[in-house]
Structures are given as C-alpha cells and as structure tokens.
Design a protein around this motif. Structure first.
Motif, mmCIF file in Angstrom:
data_model
loop_
_atom_site.group_PDB
_atom_site.id
_atom_site.type_symbol
_atom_site.label_atom_id
_atom_site.label_comp_id
_atom_site.label_asym_id
_atom_site.label_seq_id
_atom_site.Cartn_x
_atom_site.Cartn_y
_atom_site.Cartn_z
ATOM 1 N N ASN A 244 1.020 -1.181 -0.150
ATOM 2 C CA ASN A 244 -0.299 0.259 -0.132
ATOM 3 C C ASN A 244 0.930 1.530 0.185
ATOM 4 N N VAL A 245 2.187 1.071 -0.683
ATOM 5 C CA VAL A 245 2.511 2.251 -1.088
ATOM 6 C C VAL A 245 2.695 2.697 -2.257
ATOM 7 N N PRO A 246 2.402 4.602 -2.357
ATOM 8 C CA PRO A 246 1.716 4.637 -3.779
ATOM 9 C C PRO A 246 3.544 4.852 -3.919
ATOM 10 N N VAL A 247 3.851 4.463 -5.800
ATOM 11 C CA VAL A 247 4.459 5.346 -6.420
ATOM 12 C C VAL A 247 4.720 5.802 -7.410
ATOM 13 N N ALA A 248 5.133 7.226 -7.667
ATOM 14 C CA ALA A 248 4.849 8.120 -8.577
ATOM 15 C C ALA A 248 5.913 7.839 -9.044
ATOM 16 N N LEU A 249 6.273 7.723 -10.904
ATOM 17 C CA LEU A 249 6.906 8.465 -11.812
ATOM 18 C C LEU A 249 7.129 10.241 -12.899
ATOM 19 N N LEU A 250 8.236 10.895 -12.211
ATOM 20 C CA LEU A 250 8.371 11.745 -13.224
ATOM 21 C C LEU A 250 8.987 11.520 -14.222
ATOM 22 N N ALA A 251 8.246 12.083 -15.738
ATOM 23 C CA ALA A 251 9.267 11.746 -16.546
ATOM 24 C C ALA A 251 8.900 12.803 -17.513
ATOM 25 N N ILE A 252 9.799 13.089 -18.142
ATOM 26 C CA ILE A 252 9.968 14.194 -19.696
ATOM 27 C C ILE A 252 9.998 13.618 -20.706
ATOM 28 N N SER A 253 11.472 12.517 -21.075
ATOM 29 C CA SER A 253 11.822 12.418 -22.116
ATOM 30 C C SER A 253 10.890 11.734 -22.649
ATOM 31 N N PRO A 254 10.812 11.807 -24.280
ATOM 32 C CA PRO A 254 9.820 11.586 -25.205
ATOM 33 C C PRO A 254 10.081 10.181 -25.563
ATOM 34 N N GLN A 255 11.379 9.833 -25.784
ATOM 35 C CA GLN A 255 11.225 8.876 -25.819
ATOM 36 C C GLN A 255 10.965 7.566 -24.471
ATOM 37 N N PHE A 256 11.301 8.152 -22.910
ATOM 38 C CA PHE A 256 10.512 6.800 -22.201
ATOM 39 C C PHE A 256 9.078 7.644 -22.519
ATOM 40 N N LEU A 257 7.841 8.383 -22.910
ATOM 41 C CA LEU A 257 6.860 8.419 -22.352
ATOM 42 C C LEU A 257 6.685 7.253 -23.936
ATOM 43 N N ARG A 258 7.064 6.737 -24.430
ATOM 44 C CA ARG A 258 6.043 6.426 -25.490
ATOM 45 C C ARG A 258 6.774 4.863 -25.447
ATOM 46 N N VAL A 259 7.417 4.391 -24.912
ATOM 47 C CA VAL A 259 8.139 3.216 -24.976
ATOM 48 C C VAL A 259 6.934 2.647 -23.766
ATOM 49 N N ILE A 260 6.507 3.384 -22.578
ATOM 50 C CA ILE A 260 6.003 3.202 -21.778
ATOM 51 C C ILE A 260 4.384 2.604 -22.324
ATOM 52 N N GLU A 261 3.999 3.104 -23.281
ATOM 53 C CA GLU A 261 2.949 3.076 -24.107
ATOM 54 C C GLU A 261 2.899 1.907 -24.851
ATOM 55 N N TYR A 262 4.175 2.030 -26.165
ATOM 56 C CA TYR A 262 4.569 1.083 -26.655
ATOM 57 C C TYR A 262 4.391 -0.170 -25.600
ATOM 58 N N ALA A 263 4.975 -0.906 -24.390
ATOM 59 C CA ALA A 263 5.206 -1.158 -23.095
ATOM 60 C C ALA A 263 3.853 -1.924 -23.188
ATOM 61 N N ARG A 264 2.573 -0.619 -23.378
ATOM 62 C CA ARG A 264 1.386 -0.984 -22.335
ATOM 63 C C ARG A 264 1.240 -1.023 -21.074
ATOM 64 N N LEU A 265 1.765 -0.204 -20.798
ATOM 65 C CA LEU A 265 2.861 0.123 -19.257
ATOM 66 C C LEU A 265 1.830 0.988 -18.247
ATOM 67 N N ASP A 266 1.081 1.827 -19.532
ATOM 68 C CA ASP A 266 0.435 3.299 -19.148
ATOM 69 C C ASP A 266 -0.589 3.021 -17.979
ATOM 70 N N GLN A 267 -1.135 2.094 -17.509
ATOM 71 C CA GLN A 267 -1.871 2.385 -16.619
ATOM 72 C C GLN A 267 -1.167 1.456 -15.414
ATOM 73 N N ALA A 268 -0.411 0.622 -15.625
ATOM 74 C CA ALA A 268 0.561 -0.241 -14.537
ATOM 75 C C ALA A 268 1.254 1.016 -14.004
ATOM 76 N N LEU A 269 1.940 1.454 -14.429
ATOM 77 C CA LEU A 269 2.540 2.227 -13.967
ATOM 78 C C LEU A 269 1.957 4.052 -13.915
ATOM 79 N N ARG A 270 2.460 4.505 -13.005
ATOM 80 C CA ARG A 270 1.529 6.633 -12.481
ATOM 81 C C ARG A 270 3.425 7.166 -13.323
#
Lengths: 134, 107
Positions: B66-92
């Motif tokens: 029950n420990v919340p985790v948030a990721l802070l990212a601005i790199s276009p590559q990072f944001l896109r790879v998260i989307e391609y890996a379908r992790l945009d729901q699993a990771l905040r």
C-alpha cells in the motif's frame, strides 16, 4: 550520402548504447525526423537488449551482434536488421521478454524474426514518414 | 495543521538500458519504508524493457504494501516506450512534478 550502416560489436551489455548512438547518428545524417527516430531507436534498442541478454547465454564465448540499417528509396523503407550467431530462446520461456517483443512490434511497421543459424530480427520502417511527424 | 507526509525520492539519470540493470535493481531496492515514493526520471533520456521491468517490479511490490509510487518523466522516448509496452495503466507516470506530488499526498 551513405544509405547503409553496418556495425559489428561484441554482444556485451556495454555495446547496446554505442550501437544505438551509431544508428541515431546515421538517421540524423539521413534527415530522419526526431519523432520517427524515437520509434526506430526504441524498437532497435529492444532487439539489441534481447540479443545481448540471451543469444550467447551459456555459450563458452560471447559472440558478435551485427546491426545493419539500409535505406531503400525504391521500396520507400528503412530496414534495420539485428543479427547474432547464438541460440534463439522463445520469448515465453524468458522472464519479461514479452514486454520487449510488444515494443518492437508496436514501434515498427513490420517485424520478422528468423532463427536459422542464430537469430535475425528484421524491422521495416516506412520511409514515407521518415521526414515528418506521424 | 498537519505536516506534509514525507516522500522518498529516487533519482535516475541518463540511458537506462541493459548495461545498467544491476545498478537500477539496487537503486530500486533501497526503500522498504511506508513513505510514498517519487521516482524522478527527468534526467533519463532512454529506457528499454530491462529498465521498465525493474520499475514495474518496484511499483508492484510497493503496491502490495500500500505504498504509492509515482514516476516523473519528460523524455519523449520514455513516454513512448511506456505506451508501446502497454504500461501506461500499471505505472503512474507524470510529466509535471506538482501533479506527481499531489497524487502521492492524496494516496
């Protein structure tokens, strides 16, 4: 203008970044748009990581990984191939590799994998999009 | 007036690829505390699925406690790879620090 890049490195973890950087420089020289370069580097980076992690696992000596990128103006494609001479391990038998495979498929227009005497991953990117955002 | 709950911050930089797997694993194994965690990836320019696996493992383990985790990212590559890996729901993933902190404070 060079329209082919061919580079061979030992399949070590430290080789992934230099290979990605070489591909990036090749695409910059071709005038590929930044947003398209992201997709290509992301897809190719997965194939490289995959090869480095698995191709020569258990082998006596770590072999090479070869990256070939070719712009085919006629077919209007940029083809990138990542070749090794190791043993292919099916993704479902590996932990987390499904993740990398999904990334490669979604970031490229076409993805094929051959496992004859080593593994070859070939990805095609539509050259019609190379110079603009998509 | 309630003091702000403290937040653990893990900062990562550069290219997170297979060569940094062990380093990443140890950076993401430090906290067992009950404080929310902000993983600051503002300085990250590239990530592959090796890095995403480690981030996902860390987030899921924290979630179990029950420990919340948030990721802070601005790199276009990072944001896109998260989307391609379908992790945009699993990771905040947040692109704005204030919103990431708001999420952690509210959780």
């Amino acid at each position: 203008m060079a329209s082919e890049l061919r580079i061979v490195r030992s399949a070590q973890p430290g080789s992934a970044a230099p290979l990605r950087h070489a591909l990036e420089a090749f695409m910059v020289a071709l005038g590929v748009a930044p947003t398209v370069r992201i997709d290509i580097v992301t897809a190719v980076g997965e194939a490289l990581a995959n090869t480095i992690e698995h191709a020569y696992k258990g082998a006596e000596k770590v072999g090479d990984v070869e990256l070939v990128a070719r712009l085919d103006e006629k077919a209007s494609t940029l083809a990138v191939e990542i070749i090794d001479h190791g043993t292919f391990i099916a993704p479902k038998r590996r932990r987390n590799r499904g993740l990398g495979l999904g990334i490669m498929k979604r970031a490229s227009q076409s993805f094929t994998l051959q496992t004859v005497s080593g593994t070859s991953v070939r990805m095609l990117f539509d050259a019609a999009f190379l110079h603009g955002p998509h | 007036m309630n003091p702000e709950p403290s937040i653990g911050v893990i900062t990562l930089n550069g290219e997170l690829d297979i060569a940094r797997k062990d380093e990443l694993r140890s950076a993401l194994s430090v906290t067992q505390s009950a404080h929310p965690v902000l993983i600051d990836l503002v300085g990250v320019t590239y990530a592959d699925s090796t890095a995403l696996s480690e981030l996902l493992r860390f987030s899921l383990e924290a979630q179990e406690r029950n420990v919340p985790v948030a990721l802070l990212a601005i790199s276009p590559q990072f944001l896109r790879v998260i989307e391609y890996a379908r992790l945009d729901q699993a990771l905040r993933v947040f692109t704005d620090r204030e919103r990431a902190l708001e999420y952690l404070h509210a959780s």
